[in-house]
Scaffold this motif. Structure first.
Motif: not given
Length: 926
Positions: A459-464, A517-520, A479-489, A845-848
C-alpha cells in the motif's frame, strides 16, 4: 570396426590447400589427404561405404577439418541426424573467435551460429522439416553469407541471408564438419526440467562434403535479398502498432508472438535471505541455485501422476490479482487440482525460518466417488518419509490437505568482505526439518496474516489508480516481487537481481532499484538499502559490485536523487564522506588516464575500466563514463545543499571538464555504416557494433538505451538521435522493446522509452509498456524475465527479475508523473482507453523532486473530463504540463471552474505556470 579415435590417429597431418571443385565421398575407411581430425575421448568417427558416422557424447568435440583459403564458394554436406542426434554442423572458420556454421541444434531445430568476437549470435531457422537425408550449405559471397537447405542436394532453398561482416573479410582458414564443445550464449532455457541421469550418445551420418565456386551472379546480394535484410532490421510489429490510430494495447501487442513458456514466481517474506520458487509445473523450488536441477524441490503426486506434468503448463494466478500467493491449477482423469502456496515466517521476520505453506485440493468432476492416493514428494529425498494420504473424493466434491515446508536456514559470514559481496551463503541440498501437515485452520490463519502483510507493505507504494486491471495488478506484483529479491545477510541487505538465481548484488541494478523505491515513497527502505550498498565501496572509493565501474556513478546519482526527493539533510551529511570517497576514485582515474601517453586521442579523458558484467575486459566506453560523469555532477549539486560549497565547486568543475571530454570524443567517434551515421558505444574499437555485424541486435542495442538513460548525449542532442535511429532501424527493437540476439530483453529499453517521452512520442512508450507485459513477463502472474526467445516463447529462468521489475515501474511512473528540468509532466503517456467515459486515472501523493503531487482525471459519460491537481508545494515547478489524451483524439476547447490566470491550453495539453494552489476544473473537448 575401423574407427578413427583420438590418439595417434588424430595427430596433426600436413594440410594441402583446397582446389575447386572439391568433393569428399568417404569411400574409404581412412580420410583422404588434407583432413585433420579432433575427437574427444569416448567419441568415435567411422568412415565406410560413402558415409562418415559420428557417435558422440553431448557437449563434446568430434570434428574433421581442412584448410580452405578461398574467397567465395558454396560449401555443403549431406547429413542425416539420428535420434538422439549428435548436433553436427558445417562450419567456416576465420579464427577461433570468428566463424559461422549451420546445422541442427541440440533441440532439433535448424540453427545458424555467427561468431563475431566475444559472443556468438544464434539464429533459429525453425523446425528442421526432415527426418532423413538433407543437404545444408553455406554460400560465401562478396557481400553476404547465405544458408541453404535441400532435400535432393540439387535444388536449394535459402533459409537466411546475412551481411558479410568485416570480421569475415578475406578467406576463411578452415572447413570444419562435426560437433563442437561450444555452448549457446545462455545455458538451457528451462533448467528445472531434470535431464536424464546419463545422456545418451548421439549419432549423425554425413556424406558428400563439397566445395564449389559460386556463379558470378551469386557473388553479390540481389535486390530482393537486400530488401529482406533491411526488413529484418526493422521492428515490423512495432511499426504496425504505431501506424494504427489507436494506442497499442495488451490485446493487440500480445497477439504477434507466443507468450513465455515457463513462468516462475517467488513466494516469501520481504528481506528474508531465502525465497521459494514456484516453477512452471507448480513444483516448489528450495535452494539458492535453481539452475542446478539437483536443487531441492517438492511436488504433489496423485495416483502416481505428478501435478503439473501434463502436456500444458499449470494455469497460475496470484491471489487478489497481484499478491505473491500463487494459485496453480491442473487436471487429470476427471480430477481438478488446485495448489495454493505462500511464504511465511514468524512475525514476517527476515531473520526467522521461512516456511512455504501449501494447500492442495482435489475436486472430483465425475459422477462417482473416487479413491485417490496423494503424496507430497521431495527431491532429493528427505531424511524422513514423504507425506502420504488416501481418501475418498465424493462425486462433485473435494478433499484438501494443508502442509508447511521449511526452508533451510542459510549460513552467512558474520561480515561480508568489502568489495566481495558474491558470497551468498551455504545450504545443504536436503530438507533438514520434517515436512509437516498442518490444520486447515492454521493454514487459513497464516493466509489471512500473509494477505494483510502484503496489503500493508505494498500500500505504501501503491500510488496509482489505473482503470486497466492488468496494469493495476502488474505494477503491485512488481513491487512485491522485488522485495522478495532482497536478502538480509547478517546486517547487510543484498539487493539481488533474483531469488534462486543471480543471488548477488549487481551495483547498477541495485542503485536504480533504490531510486525506484524513492519514486514510490519507500524512503526509509531506500536509505537502508543504499547504506548497505555503500558497504561494498572499496577503500579506494570504487564501487564495482559484480557489474562494473558504472555502479559508482549510478549509486552517486541514486543517492543524490534520494536527497532531492526526501530533502533528508541529516542522511546526506552522514553519507557525504563516502560520496566524496567515491568521487575521489573517479577523479584519480581521470588523472591517471590523462597522464597516459599511449591513450588514443579519441578516448582522451575517458576512464578505462570494465563497464558492465558481460564485457570481459576494460573499455573506455560511453555508458560507464557517462554514468560516472552523471554521478559526479549529481554529487556536486547536492553537497552544495548541505553547505559543502568548496567540495561542490571542485566536483562541479571536474564534472564539467569530464562532460566536455566525453562530448568531444563522441563528436569525433561518429562514423558511417551503410549510409547511416552511427555513434559507437566503445569509440576506439567499435567493439559492440562489430560483434553484432553492424546492427543493434546484440550488446550494442542494449547498451545504447543505457547511454540515453545516463543523459549524455542529452535527449535533444543530434547525437542522441543517432542512437535512437540505430535502435529503430538497425534491429535493436522488437514490439517496442529491446531485441537482444533475437530475444526480447525488454528492461534495457528504458532509456529509449524515456527519450521517447522527452520527445513527446508517447505511443512508443506505451508500446514499450505493453511489449514488456506481452513478452517480458508471465501473462497471468506478471513475473518479469530477463530473456525470452521472441519466436518460440522459450524463456530463461531469470524471473522474477529485479532489474526488469525496476525499469517497468520507472517507466509506468514516468508515463504518469515525470520531471523535466524545471517542469513537471502529468498524465503525459496515459493510454487513450484509460480515459474512456466512466473511467478514472489518479496519482496519490507521488514523490517528486518538487515534493508530493496528486491528481485525478475522471472521464464523464457526457464526454467531458474533470481534472483535479494538488501541486507540489515544497519547491514549485516552473510549469506543470498536463496531457489529456482523449480516446477519440479530440482537443480541449473549454475549461470550466475556478482556474488561475496562469493556465493556458492548446490541443491536448494544459500548461500551469508556477502553480501554487489546487486546481479543480471540467474540460470540454471537440
Amino acid at each position: 570396426l575401423p574407427c578413427l579415435l583420438i590418439g595417434a590417429a588424430a595427430a596433426e597431418a600436413p594440410q594441402t590447400p583446397l582446389t575447386l571443385p572439391f568433393s569428399e565421398g568417404f569411400t574409404s575407411t581412412a580420410l583422404s589427404s588434407g583432413w585433420i581430425m579432433h575427437v574427444a575421448e569416448g567419441n568415435a568417427l567411422e568412415s565406410k561405404d560413402g558415409v562418415l558416422e559420428f557417435r558422440t557424447k553431448p557437449g563434446s568435440r568430434a570434428h574433421i577439418q581442412r584448410t580452405l583459403g578461398l574467397p567465395g564458394f558454396r560449401a555443403s554436406f549431406a547429413v542425416n541426424y539420428g535420434n538422439p542426434a549428435a548436433p553436427v554442423s558445417l562450419r567456416l572458420v576465420w579464427d577461433e573467435s570468428n566463424y559461422t556454421q549451420v546445422g541442427q541444434s541440440k533441440e532439433g531445430r535448424l540453427e545458424v551460429r555467427e561468431a563475431l568476437g566475444t559472443y556468438p549470435h544464434d539464429y533459429d531457422l525453425g523446425a528442421f522439416g526432415t527426418s532423413g537425408w538433407c543437404t545444408l550449405a553455406i554460400e560465401l559471397g562478396e557481400d553476404c553469407i547465405r544458408y541453404l537447405q535441400s532435400e535432393d542436394g540439387v535444388n536449394f532453398k535459402c533459409s537466411r541471408v546475412s551481411r558479410r561482416s568485416a570480421r569475415y573479410a578475406g578467406s576463411p582458414q578452415l572447413l570444419v564438419v562435426g560437433q563442437e564443445t561450444g555452448v549457446k550464449l545462455f545455458p538451457p532455457a528451462n533448467p528445472w526440467i531434470r535431464p536424464p541421469t546419463e545422456q545418451p550418445t548421439g549419432t549423425c551420418l554425413v556424406r558428400q562434403v563439397e566445395v564449389r565456386a559460386l556463379a558470378p551472379a551469386a557473388m553479390k546480394t540481389s535486390a530482393a535479398e537486400r530488401e529482406l535484410m533491411a526488413r529484418d532490421e526493422l521492428d515490423v510489429v512495432g511499426e504496425q502498432e504505431l501506424a494504427s490510430s489507436a494506442d497499442p494495447s495488451f490485446a493487440s501487442v500480445s497477439g504477434h508472438f507466443p507468450a513465455m513458456k515457463w513462468p516462475r514466481e517467488a513466494i516469501g517474506v520481504k528481506d528474508n535471505a531465502f525465497a521459494v520458487g514456484v516453477a512452471a509445473d507448480g513444483s516448489l523450488q528450495f535452494g539458492p541455485d535453481i539452475a542446478n536441477y539437483q536443487k531441492p524441490v517438492a511436488f504433489f503426486q496423485v495416483d502416481g501422476y505428478r501435478f503439473g506434468s501434463g502436456g500444458n503448463a499449470c494455469a497460475k494466478r496470484l491471489l487478489n490479482g497481484w499478491m505473491p500467493i500463487v494459485i496453480a491449477r491442473d487436471r487429470q482423469a476427471g480430477l481438478e487440482f488446485e495448489q495454493t502456496a505462500f511464504g511465511y515466517s514468524e512475525n514476517f521476520s527476515p531473520d526467522d525460518t521461512l516456511y512455504a505453506y501449501v494447500r492442495f485440493q482435489a475436486v472430483n468432476t465425475g459422477s462417482t466417488a473416487r479413491s485417490i492416493e496423494l503424496c507430497l514428494q521431495t527431491e532429493p529425498a528427505p531424511g524422513n518419509s514423504p507425506l502420504k494420504w488416501r481418501f475418498e473424493v465424493p462425486a462433485g466434491g473435494n478433499q484438501a490437505v494443508t502442509v508447511r515446508l521449511p526452508c533451510n536456514k542459510l549460513e552467512f559470514p558474520t561480515a561480508t568482505a568489502r568489495g566481495n559481496p558474491s558470497i551468498i551463503g551455504k545450504v545443504s541440498p536436503e530438507f533438514k526439518q520434517p515436512l509437516e501437515q498442518v490444520t486447515a485452520e492454521d493454514f487459513q490463519s497464516k493466509l489471512r496474516l500473509t494477505t494483510n502483510y502484503w496489503d500493508q507493505l505494498v500500500a505504501t507504494g501503491s500510488r496509482f489508480e489505473i482503470p486497466e486491471a492488468r496494469v493495476q495488478n502488474a505494477y503491485q506484483a512488481w513491487i512485491a516481487y522485488n522485495f522478495l529479491d532482497v536478502s538480509k545477510r547478517g546486517e547487510v541487505y543484498h539487493v539481488c537481481d533474483g531469488s534462486g538465481f543471480y543471488g548477488r548484488v549487481y551495483g547498477y541494478s541495485a542503485a536504480l532499484y533504490c531510486n525506484k523505491l524513492d519514486l514510490l515513497g519507500y524512503h526509509d527502505v531506500s536509505a537502508k538499502y543504499l547504506d548497505s550498498l555503500l558497504t561494498f565501496v572499496q577503500t579506494n572509493g570504487l564501487l564495482a559490485v559484480n557489474f562494473g565501474s558504472t555502479d559508482t556513478g549510478a549509486a552517486l546519482w541514486a543517492m543524490s536523487e534520494h536527497y532531492w526527493i526526501t530533502r533528508d539533510a541529516a542522511w546526506l551529511r552522514r553519507v557525504a564522506p563516502r560520496m566524496l570517497q567515491m568521487c575521489g576514485w573517479i577523479l584519480e582515474q581521470r588523472r591517471l588516464v590523462r597522464e597516459k601517453s599511449d591513450e588514443p586521442e579519441i578516448t582522451r579523458g575517458l576512464i578505462r575500466y570494465r563497464p558492465y558484467a558481460d564485457l570481459l575486459h576494460p573499455a573506455a566506453d560511453y555508458f560507464s563514463n557517462s554514468y560516472l560523469q552523471k554521478g559526479l555532477a549529481a554529487a556536486a549539486a547536492v553537497l552544495a545543499e548541505i553547505g559543502m560549497r568548496e567540495d561542490s565547486q571542485r566536483l562541479k568543475k571536474e564534472s564539467d571538464a569530464y562532460r566536455n571530454d566525453i562530448l568531444a570524443s563522441m563528436k569525433t567517434a561518429v562514423f558511417t555504416d551503410r549510409g547511416m551515421n552511427i555513434l559507437p558505444a566503445i569509440p576506439d574499437t567499435l567493439e559492440l557494433w562489430k560483434e553484432a555485424n553492424g546492427s543493434a541486435n546484440g550488446y550494442y542495442g542494449i547498451i545504447v538505451p543505457c547511454m540515453l538513460e545516463a543523459g549524455l548525449p542529452a535527449w535533444n542532442d543530434q547525437k542522441a538521435m543517432l542512437l535512437v535511429n540505430a535502435l529503430e532501424k538497425r534491429g535493436g527493437l522488437v514490439a517496442g522493446i529491446s531485441r537482444f540476439h533475437n530475444m526480447a530483453d525488454h528492461a534495457y529499453a528504458y532509456g529509449y522509452w524515456i527519450n521517447c517521452l522527452q520527445r513527446n512520442e508517447v505511443k512508443k512508450a506505451i508500446l514499450g509498456l505493453y511489449g514488456s507485459m506481452a513478452y517480458g513477463m508471465s501473462h497471468d502472474t506478471y513475473a518479469a524475465v530477463e530473456c525470452t526467445h521472441i519466436q518460440t516463447g522459450e524463456n530463461y529462468w531469470t524471473l522474477p527479475h529485479t532489474y526488469s521489475n525496476t525499469q517497468q515501474l520507472r517507466l509506468l511512473r514516468n508515463m504518469l508523473v515525470r520531471e523535466d528540468g524545471g517542469k513537471l509532466w502529468l498524465a503525459q503517456a496515459v493510454p487513450r482507453p484509460w480515459l474512456s467515459p466512466g473511467k478514472r486515472v489518479a496519482v496519490n501523493g507521488a514523490p517528486t523532486t518538487f515534493g508530493p503531487v496528486s491528481y485525478s482525471i475522471e472521464a464523464n459519460k457526457d464526454g467531458t473530463m474533470r481534472l483535479r491537481i494538488d501541486p507540489p508545494t515544497r519547491s514549485a515547478p516552473a510549469e506543470i504540463m498536463v496531457q489529456l489524451r482523449h480516446p477519440d483524439h479530440l482537443k480541449i476547447v473549454r475549461i470550466q471552474g475556478k482556474r488561475p490566470a496562469a493556465l493556458t491550453f492548446s490541443g491536448e495539453t494544459i500548461r500551469l505556470t508556477k502553480p501554487s494552489k489546487a486546481l479543480d476544473v471540467t474540460l470540454t473537448f471537440k
